[in-house]
Design a protein around this motif. Sequence first.
Motif, PDB file in Angstrom:
ATOM      1  N   ARG A   1      40.210   4.205  79.746  1.00  0.00           N
ATOM      2  CA  ARG A   1      40.935   5.284  78.949  1.00  0.00           C
ATOM      3  C   ARG A   1      40.009   5.950  77.908  1.00  0.00           C
ATOM      4  O   ARG A   1      38.852   5.676  77.922  1.00  0.00           O
ATOM      5  CB  ARG A   1      41.917   4.433  77.968  1.00  0.00           C
ATOM      6  CG  ARG A   1      41.203   3.545  76.789  1.00  0.00           C
ATOM      7  CD  ARG A   1      42.342   2.917  75.938  1.00  0.00           C
ATOM      8  NE  ARG A   1      41.808   1.999  74.989  1.00  0.00           N
ATOM      9  CZ  ARG A   1      41.233   2.560  73.742  1.00  0.00           C
ATOM     10  NH1 ARG A   1      41.475   3.819  73.536  1.00  0.00           N
ATOM     11  NH2 ARG A   1      40.546   1.787  72.895  1.00  0.00           N
ATOM     12  N   ARG A   2      40.283   7.053  77.592  1.00  0.00           N
ATOM     13  CA  ARG A   2      39.862   7.783  76.357  1.00  0.00           C
ATOM     14  C   ARG A   2      39.928   7.351  75.226  1.00  0.00           C
ATOM     15  O   ARG A   2      41.238   6.834  74.880  1.00  0.00           O
ATOM     16  CB  ARG A   2      40.320   9.445  76.617  1.00  0.00           C
ATOM     17  CG  ARG A   2      39.692  10.320  75.558  1.00  0.00           C
ATOM     18  CD  ARG A   2      40.005  11.763  75.873  1.00  0.00           C
ATOM     19  NE  ARG A   2      39.458  12.681  74.791  1.00  0.00           N
ATOM     20  CZ  ARG A   2      38.250  12.993  74.689  1.00  0.00           C
ATOM     21  NH1 ARG A   2      37.798  12.955  75.584  1.00  0.00           N
ATOM     22  NH2 ARG A   2      38.134  14.113  73.800  1.00  0.00           N
ATOM     23  N   GLY A   3      38.953   7.306  74.066  1.00  0.00           N
ATOM     24  CA  GLY A   3      39.186   6.842  72.791  1.00  0.00           C
ATOM     25  C   GLY A   3      40.094   7.442  72.131  1.00  0.00           C
ATOM     26  O   GLY A   3      40.632   8.514  72.477  1.00  0.00           O
TER      27      GLY A   3
ATOM     28  N   ASP B   1      38.439  -6.141  64.961  1.00  0.00           N
ATOM     29  CA  ASP B   1      38.787  -5.431  66.308  1.00  0.00           C
ATOM     30  C   ASP B   1      37.268  -4.478  66.586  1.00  0.00           C
ATOM     31  O   ASP B   1      37.050  -3.790  66.116  1.00  0.00           O
ATOM     32  CB  ASP B   1      39.662  -4.438  65.918  1.00  0.00           C
ATOM     33  CG  ASP B   1      40.213  -3.646  67.613  1.00  0.00           C
ATOM     34  OD1 ASP B   1      39.404  -3.731  68.165  1.00  0.00           O
ATOM     35  OD2 ASP B   1      41.309  -3.345  67.595  1.00  0.00           O
ATOM     36  N   ALA B   2      36.727  -5.326  67.777  1.00  0.00           N
ATOM     37  CA  ALA B   2      35.487  -4.987  68.337  1.00  0.00           C
ATOM     38  C   ALA B   2      35.477  -3.371  68.967  1.00  0.00           C
ATOM     39  O   ALA B   2      34.497  -2.911  68.946  1.00  0.00           O
ATOM     40  CB  ALA B   2      35.009  -5.885  69.115  1.00  0.00           C
ATOM     41  N   GLY B   3      36.755  -3.042  69.277  1.00  0.00           N
ATOM     42  CA  GLY B   3      36.999  -1.727  70.000  1.00  0.00           C
ATOM     43  C   GLY B   3      37.049  -0.654  69.188  1.00  0.00           C
ATOM     44  O   GLY B   3      37.205   0.458  69.857  1.00  0.00           O
TER      45      GLY B   3
ATOM     46  N   ARG C   1      35.678   4.553  73.396  1.00  0.00           N
ATOM     47  CA  ARG C   1      35.682   3.766  72.126  1.00  0.00           C
ATOM     48  C   ARG C   1      36.538   4.659  71.048  1.00  0.00           C
ATOM     49  O   ARG C   1      36.527   5.873  70.966  1.00  0.00           O
ATOM     50  CB  ARG C   1      34.070   3.478  71.455  1.00  0.00           C
ATOM     51  CG  ARG C   1      33.341   2.727  72.405  1.00  0.00           C
ATOM     52  CD  ARG C   1      31.959   2.408  71.744  1.00  0.00           C
ATOM     53  NE  ARG C   1      31.344   3.528  71.167  1.00  0.00           N
ATOM     54  CZ  ARG C   1      30.298   4.143  71.963  1.00  0.00           C
ATOM     55  NH1 ARG C   1      30.396   4.086  73.066  1.00  0.00           N
ATOM     56  NH2 ARG C   1      29.985   5.355  71.139  1.00  0.00           N
ATOM     57  N   ASP C   2      37.216   3.755  70.128  1.00  0.00           N
ATOM     58  CA  ASP C   2      38.003   4.365  69.170  1.00  0.00           C
ATOM     59  C   ASP C   2      37.245   4.603  67.934  1.00  0.00           C
ATOM     60  O   ASP C   2      36.428   3.647  67.699  1.00  0.00           O
ATOM     61  CB  ASP C   2      39.153   3.500  68.873  1.00  0.00           C
ATOM     62  CG  ASP C   2      39.961   3.270  70.065  1.00  0.00           C
ATOM     63  OD1 ASP C   2      40.280   4.107  70.964  1.00  0.00           O
ATOM     64  OD2 ASP C   2      40.542   2.172  70.236  1.00  0.00           O
TER      65      ASP C   2
ATOM     66  N   ILE D   1      49.268  -1.927  60.929  1.00  0.00           N
ATOM     67  CA  ILE D   1      48.277  -0.880  61.508  1.00  0.00           C
ATOM     68  C   ILE D   1      47.753  -1.509  62.876  1.00  0.00           C
ATOM     69  O   ILE D   1      47.691  -0.641  63.995  1.00  0.00           O
ATOM     70  CB  ILE D   1      47.201  -0.978  60.615  1.00  0.00           C
ATOM     71  CG1 ILE D   1      47.604  -0.116  59.222  1.00  0.00           C
ATOM     72  CG2 ILE D   1      45.919  -0.137  61.292  1.00  0.00           C
ATOM     73  CD1 ILE D   1      46.580  -0.326  58.176  1.00  0.00           C
ATOM     74  N   ASP D   2      47.689  -2.906  63.051  1.00  0.00           N
ATOM     75  CA  ASP D   2      47.444  -3.364  64.387  1.00  0.00           C
ATOM     76  C   ASP D   2      48.575  -3.090  65.367  1.00  0.00           C
ATOM     77  O   ASP D   2      48.043  -2.709  66.634  1.00  0.00           O
ATOM     78  CB  ASP D   2      47.322  -5.031  64.478  1.00  0.00           C
ATOM     79  CG  ASP D   2      46.119  -5.288  63.313  1.00  0.00           C
ATOM     80  OD1 ASP D   2      45.267  -4.773  63.208  1.00  0.00           O
ATOM     81  OD2 ASP D   2      46.316  -6.697  62.886  1.00  0.00           O
ATOM     82  N   ALA D   3      49.588  -2.919  64.880  1.00  0.00           N
ATOM     83  CA  ALA D   3      50.677  -2.755  65.978  1.00  0.00           C
ATOM     84  C   ALA D   3      50.707  -1.102  66.510  1.00  0.00           C
ATOM     85  O   ALA D   3      50.909  -0.772  67.641  1.00  0.00           O
ATOM     86  CB  ALA D   3      51.975  -3.139  65.421  1.00  0.00           C
TER      87      ALA D   3
END
Length: 210
Positions: A6-8, A32-34, A99-100, A182-184
């Motif tokens: 996917r694209r970040g 969140d490592a992403g 990456r985000d 925020i996680d959701a």
Amino acid sequence: MTEISRRGLLLVMSSPSGAGKTTLSRRLLAADAGITMSVSVTTRQPRPGEVNGKDYHFITHEEFGRLRDRDDLLEYAEVFGNFYGTPKRPVMEALQAGRDVLFDIDWQGTQQLAQAMEGDLVRIFILPPTAEELRERLIRRAQDSSSTVAKRMAKAADEISHWPEYDYVIVNEDINAAGAQIDAILTAERLKRHRRVGLTQFVRDLTKGL
């Protein structure tokens, strides 16, 4: 687990000063490592404990002007007499790599970012539960003088007026509950079809076996 490329995305969190966006940002980054933090450039002086290159890139007004004039900033704004901006190249490289990138910027910067990269943007506005709680948080953090606290409170109404420009609004009364929201949001946005650039090929390969 099947991985689909996917694209970040660009995750923006904005709020009036003291509403908790910095604490929520740190919570997200630790869990969140992403996602990685976009490190802004700024002309203001470092606060106690801030590290150059980690919290901000602290630069002169002249250096900031050169970056702006070369179109090397995705967005920039002036806040309380100091300039803040987002360097363009590291953000673009992260998105291409899937990456985000997390942004702690105000409504002015968010508007500019939306003009440049609307399709990649996810906007969250953080509100305090009450005006009095906002004032107490500003006082408790003990980073600013009483006059600066008063200025921030006076500016808060204008900042809050921009909440309709955001995709999501969270009232930060409890830090754990706000963090879970925020996680959701991030989980759902990562699964959006237009960001999953590998989905077309995945479906094509899948249907070959049917």
